[in-house]
Design a protein around this motif. Structure first.
Motif, PDB file in Angstrom:
ATOM      1  N   SER A   1       1.163  -0.946   0.232  1.00 60.10           N
ATOM      2  CA  SER A   1      -0.420  -0.316   0.035  1.00 60.10           C
ATOM      3  C   SER A   1       0.929   1.297   0.409  1.00 60.10           C
ATOM      4  N   GLU A   2       1.495   1.276   0.932  1.00 58.69           N
ATOM      5  CA  GLU A   2       2.816   2.333   0.767  1.00 58.69           C
ATOM      6  C   GLU A   2       3.871   2.672  -0.170  1.00 58.69           C
ATOM      7  N   ILE A   3       4.246   1.224  -0.912  1.00 62.15           N
ATOM      8  CA  ILE A   3       4.788   1.600  -1.986  1.00 62.15           C
ATOM      9  C   ILE A   3       4.236   1.690  -2.950  1.00 62.15           C
ATOM     10  N   GLY A   4       3.248   1.463  -2.978  1.00 61.09           N
ATOM     11  CA  GLY A   4       2.370   1.874  -4.240  1.00 61.09           C
ATOM     12  C   GLY A   4       2.227   3.191  -4.386  1.00 61.09           C
ATOM     13  N   ALA A   5       2.061   4.244  -3.465  1.00 58.97           N
ATOM     14  CA  ALA A   5       1.412   5.435  -3.199  1.00 58.97           C
ATOM     15  C   ALA A   5       2.582   6.140  -3.415  1.00 58.97           C
ATOM     16  N   VAL A   6       4.287   5.968  -3.442  1.00 55.89           N
ATOM     17  CA  VAL A   6       5.581   6.118  -3.136  1.00 55.89           C
ATOM     18  C   VAL A   6       5.390   6.419  -5.319  1.00 55.89           C
ATOM     19  N   THR A   7       5.290   5.295  -5.774  1.00 51.89           N
ATOM     20  CA  THR A   7       4.780   4.927  -7.478  1.00 51.89           C
ATOM     21  C   THR A   7       4.063   5.942  -7.928  1.00 51.89           C
ATOM     22  N   LYS A   8       3.055   7.115  -7.262  1.00 54.83           N
ATOM     23  CA  LYS A   8       1.920   7.801  -7.885  1.00 54.83           C
ATOM     24  C   LYS A   8       3.422   9.015  -8.551  1.00 54.83           C
ATOM     25  N   ASP A   9       4.354   8.977  -7.438  1.00 51.57           N
ATOM     26  CA  ASP A   9       5.872  10.206  -7.872  1.00 51.57           C
ATOM     27  C   ASP A   9       6.245   9.679  -8.876  1.00 51.57           C
ATOM     28  N   TYR A  10       6.704   8.576  -9.199  1.00 49.93           N
ATOM     29  CA  TYR A  10       7.930   7.338  -9.656  1.00 49.93           C
ATOM     30  C   TYR A  10       7.070   6.817 -10.946  1.00 49.93           C
ATOM     31  N   SER A  11       6.535   7.217 -11.444  1.00 50.35           N
ATOM     32  CA  SER A  11       5.965   6.316 -12.619  1.00 50.35           C
ATOM     33  C   SER A  11       6.272   5.289 -13.100  1.00 50.35           C
ATOM     34  N   ASP A  12       7.624   5.233 -13.748  1.00 49.76           N
ATOM     35  CA  ASP A  12       8.660   4.498 -14.462  1.00 49.76           C
ATOM     36  C   ASP A  12       8.804   3.530 -13.289  1.00 49.76           C
ATOM     37  N   LEU A  13       8.371   3.364 -12.025  1.00 46.36           N
ATOM     38  CA  LEU A  13       8.667   1.841 -11.050  1.00 46.36           C
ATOM     39  C   LEU A  13       7.802   1.575 -11.305  1.00 46.36           C
ATOM     40  N   TRP A  14       8.282  -0.529 -12.180  1.00 49.05           N
ATOM     41  CA  TRP A  14       7.619  -1.595 -11.869  1.00 49.05           C
ATOM     42  C   TRP A  14       7.405  -2.058 -10.636  1.00 49.05           C
ATOM     43  N   VAL A  15       6.186  -2.000 -10.534  1.00 51.54           N
ATOM     44  CA  VAL A  15       6.717  -3.145  -9.224  1.00 51.54           C
ATOM     45  C   VAL A  15       6.132  -4.383  -9.976  1.00 51.54           C
ATOM     46  N   HIS A  16       6.584  -5.439  -8.922  1.00 50.14           N
ATOM     47  CA  HIS A  16       6.609  -6.334  -9.373  1.00 50.14           C
ATOM     48  C   HIS A  16       6.024  -7.460  -7.623  1.00 50.14           C
ATOM     49  N   VAL A  17       4.931  -8.514  -7.331  1.00 48.98           N
ATOM     50  CA  VAL A  17       4.905  -8.537  -6.344  1.00 48.98           C
ATOM     51  C   VAL A  17       5.428 -10.034  -6.751  1.00 48.98           C
ATOM     52  N   ASP A  18       6.824 -10.390  -5.744  1.00 48.56           N
ATOM     53  CA  ASP A  18       6.362 -11.901  -5.814  1.00 48.56           C
ATOM     54  C   ASP A  18       6.566 -12.814  -4.619  1.00 48.56           C
TER      55      ASP A  18
END
Lengths: 501, 501
Positions: free
Chosen positions: B248-265
């Motif tokens: 949840s927190e990680i996702g919120a950060v990626t709003k400002d860093y849209s180039d960061l792909w989030v892979h959830v293992d």
């Protein structure tokens, strides 16, 4: 499902597989289903309550079998054959029944140990140098999933070795060499790793084989431009036409270019090295002298069920230096002591199936002699096909038959009555004609072949290898292909009269 | 082997697997074989003549079974469990019996179509967003071999996407983010691809969960230094301790860093999403909102035999843009028309096993309800273990139990009679003590656990999941681990009296 329910369902599965093979030759080779057929037949969700297994097993017969392309059908001549033997099935069943992920020795000693021994059996069956044996303690072999994986691993190991030797060379200067005939695994390795791929030209005159001089010129040219070719993905038995890169000449060139790793991809043809008469034509001596890594897929023409891609390297440290990651939860007393192989450091993944069991069952049940008999029998069947095509008035071989593969096309001789013309056809016209021809063949359900393009010429591949293919199927295929050829000519001529050609 | 010989050998294999499961709990968990045991027992070459299959089947019992670690044993608590059900075995057998390599739709429609439907069943079972369904036509799922492969594919797709958006950024600037708790798959992806890996710090206080602020600071710092983090390999359920990154927190950060792909293992823990009560603790909403890709291994805790690593992506073009190679011999009418999925462009290899059959058999036979029952039962068993350890005078939990995993260590309370001392032990002493303790446990053959290190503390993992584990095995394990703890204390104290500690 309790143990006795499994016994009942297991017996039934065995019986139904027997039925499948008793009736296989009466089935069409190719499925008639349309895209989306299965989604329309299945619920949109998993059921909430468990279902009786009998219903599930019956649905397999009802929904899955009709949607299969029957790769074991005696009239399957497409792609390359895929190994599928009763011995392989039983090994898969036994392996599945205890399910251990085999990533290091301790997590199931039998799994690692049998793989090490089977890779040595296989190496000796093929005549590989003792340097590639696991008993050498330096080189060694392991089972990978596919030839794409094996090639990718070779490229990773080669890049790692090159970068340790030349730490200042940027990754962007590195180049993977292939030829224009190399399997898509070359391009895919480049895509995955973000590395440049250069496809060296090969010619029809050289039977699409990479020659030493072509390689030398490419190396000289790239050297001048500051590029760093660090691996050649050479092929013994290409997918398109069974071409064999000249490993002897290639090896001689690498004496002057010691940084070039030579990976020999013999995914399909490698198992023919089991027969002494094919060793020199396939450059075995040069492979043994020069190859850094060698791959063949026993799951293609080697009677063993997918996945059994065997990869040997001359120095196992090339792999472990590139791929070893050992966190605390993967440490073991035996691994720490270095007395065992931990195969997880020889491949891309961590977990691995107990795949060596298939090789053990197959090599023992067939014996080396039986294995060679099968290889020779399929080559003889292809030679029969090639001799029939050679004598045809409408079909022509496009290359000399390579082991169990022929490449041919519809190519009516000027005197052919069907052509009704004495003029030779232009390359474009021949391609148009063969597109019509292949469309006709691929519309049939009782035979399957695949197409290819050789130096711009639309061709058709005929690959023998399904274990149940007999002379009668070869003769039947030839007759069918001839008839379709004449019908394609007629179709083409009619279209021409209508002004469409 | 002809069809009737196969029937006989097949029945016998089924019977012997039944015998295996009837006697499994009486076997030691761990094999007693020594390195090299099998090579000493087998011939150095494949036999020249084929052997009778009965002899081969008997040798499997004689040489292989004694060399297995029994992952399905009810007292197997090591690593993570590996799925192994009768349904899975039967699916493997059926899949092996027709053997098609499934690389595109035409080469066996049933294979591709069932995979597409099963990935949707599985996605809905876990509560994934409709965006990840194959029916969305945009996102979609496919079965990979392992979580390492799935993560590697995610990194390749993310790198490819990043480089298309930022073609001038050199590969050497790219960084893969992991945490210090990420599985070795993160480092391995870096090794394979030649990319930098940065492990972000996580703390004991945060239960080893990656927090949003840690990620934000790392991104800000790397931005200043010109580095380009393009993917975060986040984990839901780490191997060491079952830690859950704060998606949840990680996702919120990626709003400002849209180039960061989030892979959830979520290789291990992901299947617990089948139970609604675990969805929010595992950040399902955030996964659905922010993850570019999501992986869980049904072959771990999901009752399905290896290999069944399910990988979903929010946009399938991310995969095909990065991995599509289509030479003439792989073209088909359906693929050209775009009406079907050609799964070869969704993964690293070309060929693939018919793996979806296992999911079909398992999900239907257990039902979604039965699947959840199994997950809840194993979590309850682990909670029982954790409550026993909490009440122990010699053992301590190192973290709160995570689903079906506990991490504990030998940690005698000062008042413990065994310790014979009122002083708390130093961290180094505790580590020494636990090394003795783990050596004692791992010398036993009747139980198996694996070790880990958490922020420097030597710990022991207790993972529940073998389908036959019952309360009696948990209580037995606890008793045994307590006794070994007291014996380890005695051993340590004696060594101390002899001046060795």
């Amino acid at each position: 499902m309790d143990i006795e329910q499994f016994r009942k369902a297991g017996y039934q599965a065995i019986d139904r597989i027997c039925d499948y093979y008793y009736t296989l030759q009466d089935k069409p080779v190719v499925s008639s289903v349309k895209p989306g057929y299965l989604r329309d037949s299945l619920p949109v969700d998993a059921p909430e309550a468990g279902e009786d297994f009998q219903e599930i097993a019956d649905d397999y017969q009802k929904f899955i079998i009709p949607g299969l392309t029957h790769w074991q059908h005696p009239s399957f001549f497409a792609f390359f054959p895929t190994g599928c033997t009763f011995e392989g099935m039983l090994a898969d069943l036994y392996a599945s029944s205890t399910m251990n992920p085999g990533f290091n020795w301790a997590c199931s000693p039998a799994c690692t140990e049998l793989e090490a021994v089977m890779m040595d059996w296989a190496a000796k069956l093929l005549g590989l140098s003792p340097e590639f044996l696991n008993t050498s303690g330096i080189g060694g072999g392991s089972i990978q999933s596919t030839a794409s994986d094996s090639a990718l691993i070779a490229v990773v190991a080669a890049r790692s070795l090159y970068q340790r030797r030349h730490p200042s060379v940027p990754q962007s200067s590195l180049v993977i060499y292939t030829t224009t005939q190399t399997h898509s695994l070359g391009l895919k390795a480049g895509l995955i790793l973000g590395l440049s791929v250069r496809a060296l030209e090969v010619t029809w005159e050289d039977k699409f084989s990479l020659r030493g001089e072509t390689l030398r010129k490419a190396l000289e040219g790239d050297e001048k431009e500051g590029k760093k070719p660090f691996i050649l993905l050479a092929t013994v038995g290409t997918t398109s036409s069974g071409a064999i890169d000249n490993i002897s000449e290639i090896g001689a060139v690498t004496k002057d270019y010691s940084d070039l790793w030579v990976h020999v991809d013999a995914a399909w043809a490698g198992v023919a090295l089991s027969c002494p008469e094919h060793r020199e034509p396939l450059h075995l001596n040069a492979i043994n002298e020069y190859a850094h890594s060698f791959c063949t897929n026993f799951h293609k023409w080697g009677l063993t069920n997918f996945d059994t891609s065997t990869l040997w390297v001359r120095d196992r440290k090339y792999l472990t230096d590139a791929l070893d990651v050992t966190p605390p939860f993967l440490r073991s007393a035996e691994g720490d002591a270095g007395t065992v192989i931990d195969y997880r450091n020889w491949h891309l993944s961590l977990g691995r199936r107990f795949r060596s069991l298939k090789l053990w069952f197959v090599l023992r049940s067939f014996g080396a002699g039986g294995f060679r008999d099968y290889i020779r029998r399929t080559i003889n069947l292809n030679n029969l096909f090639a001799s029939l095509v050679s004598a045809s008035s409408v079909l022509s071989l496009m290359t000399a038959p390579s082991l169990a593969l022929s490449v041919f096309r519809l190519d009516p001789k000027p005197e052919s009555a069907s052509l009704n013309s004495s003029k030779a056809l232009s390359p474009e016209t021949l391609n148009d004609l063969n597109r019509i021809y292949y469309a006709r063949i691929s519309a049939r359900k009782d035979i399957l072949l695949t197409q290819t393009v050789l130096n711009g010429a639309v061709c058709i591949r005929f690959a023998v290898g399904a274990a149940r293919t007999e002379e009668v199927h070869i003769r039947g295929a030839y007759q069918l292909l001839g008839e379709e050829g004449r019908l394609a000519l007629e179709e083409w001529r009619k279209a021409g009269q209508n002004g469409n050609v």
